[in-house]
Scaffold this active site. Structure first.
Site: not given
Length: 778
Positions: A468, A545, A549
């Site tokens: 991430d 996911e 972002e």
């Protein structure tokens, strides 16, 4: 100027911002300082700290910090930095590997060799998933070694932009297998032996023969061709095991054939031993057409008289936008139909829709109401540094509030918000506290074993698994972009630009062979989107996911590059933003309805995997979260969500159906903002009905919700039919009115030319121009 460029969220709850503190009268901002820091110019010499301009980072991990594993499964000749967050990354993290999904094939490194499977014909649909995974204990076939029964490890031997070579065994007795995205081939080079193929069931020969070097078979309902070196032949050890008998040049190629025909067998035979040894992507932003042209190049070595070039299967986002000659052959995949092409390169052209730093204030903004919301949103305390995800979300939230305050003419609030952001970022960009010692929290550490920058406190495996980073650091970069919009010198290398560069490079270094960071760590150039897992140790491969972002990070690069005059950085951001946008519209949203089985009931998926697509998230089963995780955060770079308003309506109506009406248990603000991209009147009705009695999503604010809805109420829907020759633009359509918006962060006036002939001149330095034209549009 600056920048010279060129654990998954498994937690079931999310942190929340601290409780709101109420004050009477003027807005009072309480931002408690991070651990006190010392500027790099004031630092004593410390081997554990590296100075960069006014900032610094740690060369040793802070006390108690967790790090990624010491072992990286590569051959001895490979050195860091290593490419994490790729479709094949599990090979780096494990003695063998998990399933990898280069598509159309799926492969897995196991003790007996490389297991190969074509999942396309086995695609399954459930109410919440589209499944095209690799079975645990079955396969079409396994590529092994004639003289090695089992291997303890498979290590990465080489890699390029979308291909990888994996070595089994050693240089005396072993094999090196090369495979990649879109390739129907697996290439093998053998040492101390030759190809040994073990089929899942007895294969049926339908072209060639065991007595020849090339033979075509059907197994498990799929069709493959096996190519040994010329002059070799095959021997059947048993009905499911074949060994190639080659006197010299023990190489081998496996091909997945799109159909059972002699014509296809002949086509693949021409390229069978044209081994792909390297792949490179190159991009170019063309302002005149607001397009990104991406070129994919193959480097091949031709053995056995094979033709130069190769065969490759294109994903939908590629074949819909390519100049390549498409052959009449296809493969099925979890992403939709892949179409076959041939050659040494191909190009893809995509339209860049522009981004804005912020939506403009419009007539329906009530300036008093906006100031009241600003006061409410800004009276929040912020204590010691949170982890990089939640700290990042706070930074991004404050950056959006600062931009909205400026639009509302409240420059006192804007200045204070910018001061908060700047203070916080500078603290993170400094590794030493006032006590002259390495800080324990609120800093970045460079790990030279992997070649990565890790912020502490970490979150969701961003330290141990390198997950991430683009999500977390994208918020930091978005906040930095808002500072640099007003103070470009803040990003000078002598000040904070050096650390800013490192954060950019960690997630999106555009330089191959950089000594510190891998090329485009988080981005898969062939798949067209990012991956979130650093390790990809899942049976379904890697995953992502929150595509939105990722877009947040790429928007930040565009704004940073434009504000500092760094066109290479800007163009990198435009390439990543545009490519990811097209992938989102094909695979997360499927706006055309072409790519998913008709029996799949949902218009959106929350997570894309290598081997499946899920209507799910990592943290919640609520429909609001599944839809909203691919919308947040909303800001001037989020207008891409409204390029297809008819799809916005479809997505929203599906969410309403799940809830039995517009009754939201969470993230009502995000849902209203998304709704406003199609029907701002209804969004405003729902917003007004809540009368301010709602809790915004943690990275959002009441101010942003109000301003977004009212701006779209006045300007209308995003109009994708008009582009501009300047990156900071947007066009909206509201009945007979078309509104053109452009920002100028440069030091001289800019005249922006729109593709319909409209022009507007924008004043220099943070300038914005809005022009409304009324016509009888078709």
């Amino acid at each position: 100027m600056i920048l010279k460029i060129g654990t998954q969220r498994t937690a079931t709850n999310r942190n929340v911002l601290p409780e709101k503190v109420a004050f009477a009268g003027l807005v009072l901002f309480l931002v408690l300082p991070a651990e006190p820091s010392v500027l790099a110019s004031e630092l004593p010499a410390m081997p554990s700290v590296e100075r960069v301009g006014a900032g610094s980072y740690a060369r040793v991990a802070p006390a108690g910090a967790r790090r990624p594993p010491e072992t990286v499964y590569v051959v001895d000749t490979l050195r860091p930095p290593f490419p994490t967050n790729q479709w094949w990354s599990s090979v780096l993290w494990m003695p063998l590997s998990e399933a990898q999904y280069p598509h159309p094939l799926a492969v897995r490194a196991e003790k007996t060799g490389l297991r190969v499977f074509y999942p396309g014909p086995h695609l399954m649909v459930t109410p919440r998933s589209i499944l095209a995974s690799m079975p645990n204990n079955s396969a079409d076939l396994t590529i092994g070694h004639s003289n090695v029964a089992a291997f303890d490890e498979a290590r990465v031997e080489a890699y390029s932009d979308w291909f990888v070579t994996v070595r089994f065994g050693d240089l005396k007795k072993g094999m090196s297998l090369t495979y990649g995205h879109g390739s129907p081939f697996v290439y093998a080079q053998y040492r101390g032996g030759a190809a040994r193929i073990v089929f899942a069931q007895k294969p049926e020969i339908w072209a060639g023969s065991l007595a020849q070097h090339a033979v075509a078979v059907s197994v498990n309902g799929k069709h493959y061709a096996l190519f040994g070196p010329r002059g070799s032949k095959w021997t059947a050890v048993d009905e499911k095991t074949w060994v190639n008998l080659a006197d010299q040049s023990p190489r081998f190629s496996l091909a997945l054939l799109p159909e059972r025909s002699e014509k296809v067998f002949a086509l693949f035979s021409r390229y069978a031993h044209s081994h792909v040894m390297g792949t490179e992507v190159h991009w170019k932003y063309d302002p005149a057409t607001s397009s990104v042209v991406t070129t994919f190049n193959y480097t091949t070595v031709e053995y056995e008289g094979s033709a130069p070039g190769t065969l490759f299967a294109l994903y939908p986002h590629q074949w819909k936008n390519t100049d390549a000659k498409i052959l009449p052959y296809e493969y099925e995949s979890v992403r939709g139909t892949m179409k076959l092409a041939e050659g040494q390169s191909f190009t893809v052209r995509m339209t860049f829709p522009g981004v804005l730093p912020v939506l403009p204030a419009t007539a329906s903004w009530d300036r008093t109401v906006v100031d009241r919301y600003l006061e409410e949103d800004c009276t929040k305390t912020r204590g010691a540094p949170g982890d990089t995800y939640w700290e990042g979300k706070w930074l991004g939230r404050q950056a959006t509030l600062a931009a909205l305050a400026a639009e509302n003419g409240n420059h006192a609030v804007q200045r204070e918000l910018l001061r908060q952001i700047q203070q916080r970022l500078e603290a993170w960009f400094t590794a030493v506290g006032d006590n002259g010692r390495l800080k324990s929290t609120g800093l970045f550490y460079y790990d030279d074993r992997w070649g990565t920058l890790i912020g502490y406190p970490a979150a969701y495996g961003s330290d141990t698994e390198l997950n991430d980073h683009h999500f977390h650091y994208g918020y930091f970069l978005r906040a930095a972009a808002e500072i640099v919009r007003y103070d470009p010198q803040w990003a000078d290398p002598a000040r904070w630009g050096g650390l800013l560069q490192m954060v950019v490079d960690d997630i999106a270094c555009s330089r191959r062979g950089d000594p510190r960071f891998p090329f485009l760590r988080c981005f898969d150039v062939y798949a067209g989107h990012s991956w979130a897992s650093g390790h990809a140790r899942f049976a379904d491969g890697n995953n992502q996911e929150s595509s939105s972002e990722a877009m947040n990070a790429w928007c930040a690069l565009i704004l940073l590059g434009e504000a500092t005059g760094n066109t290479a950085l800007r163009d990198l951001g435009i390439y990543l933003y545009t490519s990811e946008l097209y992938a989102i519209n094909e695979y997360w949203f499927d706006v055309s309805g072409d790519n998913r089985p008709a029996s799949f009931p949902e218009p959106v998926v929350g997570i894309i995997w290598g081997g499946k697509a899920d209507y799910a998230t990592w943290f919640s089963a609520r429909p609001e979260a599944i839809h909203g995780i691919n919308w947040l955060p909303f800001h001037g770079g989020s207008l891409y969500l409204g390029l297809y308003p008819e799809y916005v309506r479809k997505n929203y109506e599906a969410l309403v159906a799940h809830k039995g009406g517009p009754r939201w248990d969470q993230w009502a603000d995000l849902i209203w903002m998304y709704r406003a991209l199609d029907d701002p009147q209804d969004a405003l009705r729902q917003f007004n009905a809540a009368a301010g009695r709602f809790q915004p999503e943690s990275g959002n604010s009441k101010t942003n919700t109000y301003c977004w809805i009212h701006s779209l109420l006045d300007m209308g829907r995003v109009d994708r039919s008009v582009t501009a020759d300047h990156p900071l633009y947007a066009v909206f359509r509201n009945g007979e009115h078309r509104t053109y918006v452009a920002f100028n962060l440069r030091a001289v006036p800019v005249t922006v030319h729109f593709s319909d002939g409209t022009q507007i001149t924008v004043p220099p330095g943070k300038g914005m121009a809005v022009k409304q034209v009324t016509r009888n549009y078709p």
